[in-house]
Design a protein around this motif. Structure first.
Motif, PDB file in Angstrom:
ATOM      1  N   GLY A   1       0.824  -1.201   0.000  1.00 39.51           N
ATOM      2  CA  GLY A   1       0.000   0.000   0.000  1.00 39.51           C
ATOM      3  C   GLY A   1       0.856   1.247   0.000  1.00 39.51           C
ATOM      4  O   GLY A   1       0.544   2.236   0.646  1.00 39.51           O
ATOM      5  N   CYS A   2       1.940   1.215  -0.773  1.00 36.84           N
ATOM      6  CA  CYS A   2       2.948   2.286  -0.729  1.00 36.84           C
ATOM      7  C   CYS A   2       2.413   3.614  -1.233  1.00 36.84           C
ATOM      8  O   CYS A   2       2.944   4.653  -0.875  1.00 36.84           O
ATOM      9  CB  CYS A   2       4.192   1.877  -1.504  1.00 36.84           C
ATOM     10  SG  CYS A   2       3.932   1.702  -3.277  1.00 36.84           S
ATOM     11  N   GLY A   3       1.386   3.608  -2.067  1.00 40.03           N
ATOM     12  CA  GLY A   3       0.871   4.865  -2.591  1.00 40.03           C
ATOM     13  C   GLY A   3       1.875   5.547  -3.494  1.00 40.03           C
ATOM     14  O   GLY A   3       2.742   4.915  -4.082  1.00 40.03           O
TER      15      GLY A   3
ATOM     16  N   ASP B   1       1.603  -1.586  -4.663  1.00 41.63           N
ATOM     17  CA  ASP B   1       0.320  -0.890  -4.583  1.00 41.63           C
ATOM     18  C   ASP B   1      -0.540  -1.364  -5.746  1.00 41.63           C
ATOM     19  O   ASP B   1      -0.014  -1.798  -6.775  1.00 41.63           O
ATOM     20  CB  ASP B   1       0.510   0.629  -4.645  1.00 41.63           C
ATOM     21  CG  ASP B   1      -0.674   1.381  -4.069  1.00 41.63           C
ATOM     22  OD1 ASP B   1      -0.549   1.907  -2.948  1.00 41.63           O
ATOM     23  OD2 ASP B   1      -1.733   1.426  -4.725  1.00 41.63           O
ATOM     24  N   THR B   2      -1.841  -1.241  -5.595  1.00 42.62           N
ATOM     25  CA  THR B   2      -2.751  -1.667  -6.663  1.00 42.62           C
ATOM     26  C   THR B   2      -2.981  -0.577  -7.701  1.00 42.62           C
ATOM     27  O   THR B   2      -3.526  -0.853  -8.762  1.00 42.62           O
ATOM     28  CB  THR B   2      -4.119  -2.074  -6.072  1.00 42.62           C
ATOM     29  OG1 THR B   2      -4.661  -0.963  -5.336  1.00 42.62           O
ATOM     30  CG2 THR B   2      -3.984  -3.285  -5.161  1.00 42.62           C
ATOM     31  N   ASP B   3      -2.551   0.624  -7.440  1.00 45.51           N
ATOM     32  CA  ASP B   3      -2.803   1.773  -8.308  1.00 45.51           C
ATOM     33  C   ASP B   3      -1.600   2.030  -9.221  1.00 45.51           C
ATOM     34  O   ASP B   3      -0.530   2.451  -8.757  1.00 45.51           O
ATOM     35  CB  ASP B   3      -3.090   2.996  -7.431  1.00 45.51           C
ATOM     36  CG  ASP B   3      -3.460   4.233  -8.232  1.00 45.51           C
ATOM     37  OD1 ASP B   3      -3.046   4.376  -9.405  1.00 45.51           O
ATOM     38  OD2 ASP B   3      -4.164   5.087  -7.657  1.00 45.51           O
TER      39      ASP B   3
ATOM     40  N   ASP C   1      -0.610   2.061   4.731  1.00 44.30           N
ATOM     41  CA  ASP C   1      -1.517   2.766   3.837  1.00 44.30           C
ATOM     42  C   ASP C   1      -2.444   3.678   4.634  1.00 44.30           C
ATOM     43  O   ASP C   1      -2.778   3.414   5.777  1.00 44.30           O
ATOM     44  CB  ASP C   1      -2.311   1.782   2.987  1.00 44.30           C
ATOM     45  CG  ASP C   1      -3.188   0.860   3.812  1.00 44.30           C
ATOM     46  OD1 ASP C   1      -2.683   0.303   4.808  1.00 44.30           O
ATOM     47  OD2 ASP C   1      -4.368   0.703   3.471  1.00 44.30           O
TER      48      ASP C   1
END
Length: 161
Positions: free
Chosen positions: A27-29, A50-52, A95
């Motif tokens: 969830g590093c962003g 991260d998923t983004d 996150d």
């Protein structure tokens, strides 16, 4: 989260990271903790997940600007599906939403990636203390320690596999 925070919260882990170690940051962003850890601990290697896709691209750029891109690898994936192979000295889920602290699958994956004697550090809402403990125990963590941190609305939880 820099060295001073790690030093205050988990000094034994900080000592390992100063000597060199591996960190998995879920969830590093767009940049945050993984880059800060790589800056503060010059021998650390970080896998940031991260998923983004946009956040990962921004984080990769920020790592280059910070001069740590050679020690960081970025992955677009969920915590459960990230192509990581342990062991890691420190596994983090810091996150902003605290979602990973309440995902049994993600917590189990983090436990599997932590080295023997390694640490998993998650951030979650202070109002969720009991829920956090239940999830961590269900994920198979031996010890669940709530740590005082600088964050006002959240707390840090140290999980020991």
């Amino acid at each position: 989260m820099g060295e001073s925070t790690i030093e205050q919260l988990i000094p034994d882990v900080a000592a390992r990271l100063r000597a060199g170690g591996r960190v998995a940051d879920f969830g590093c962003g767009a940049w945050k903790s993984g880059i800060e850890l790589a800056q503060e601990f010059p021998r650390v290697r970080v896998d940031a997940v991260d998923t983004d896709q946009d956040a990962i691209e921004t984080a990769s750029w920020a790592a280059g600007q910070a001069g740590v891109s050679g020690r960081m690898v970025f992955h677009v994936a969920t915590a459960e599906d990230a192509p990581l192979t342990g062991p890691y000295d420190l596994v983090t889920a810091l996150d902003e939403e605290g979602d990973l602290a309440h995902s049994l699958r993600a917590l189990r994956r983090m436990r599997q990636l932590a080295s023997p004697g390694g640490t998993v550090l998650v951030a979650a809402a202070k109002t969720d203390t009991l829920i956090d403990a239940v999830y961590a125990r269900a994920a198979g963590f031996r010890d669940v320690d709530f740590l005082r941190g600088a964050l006002t609305a959240r707390h840090f939880v140290r999980l020991t596999p």
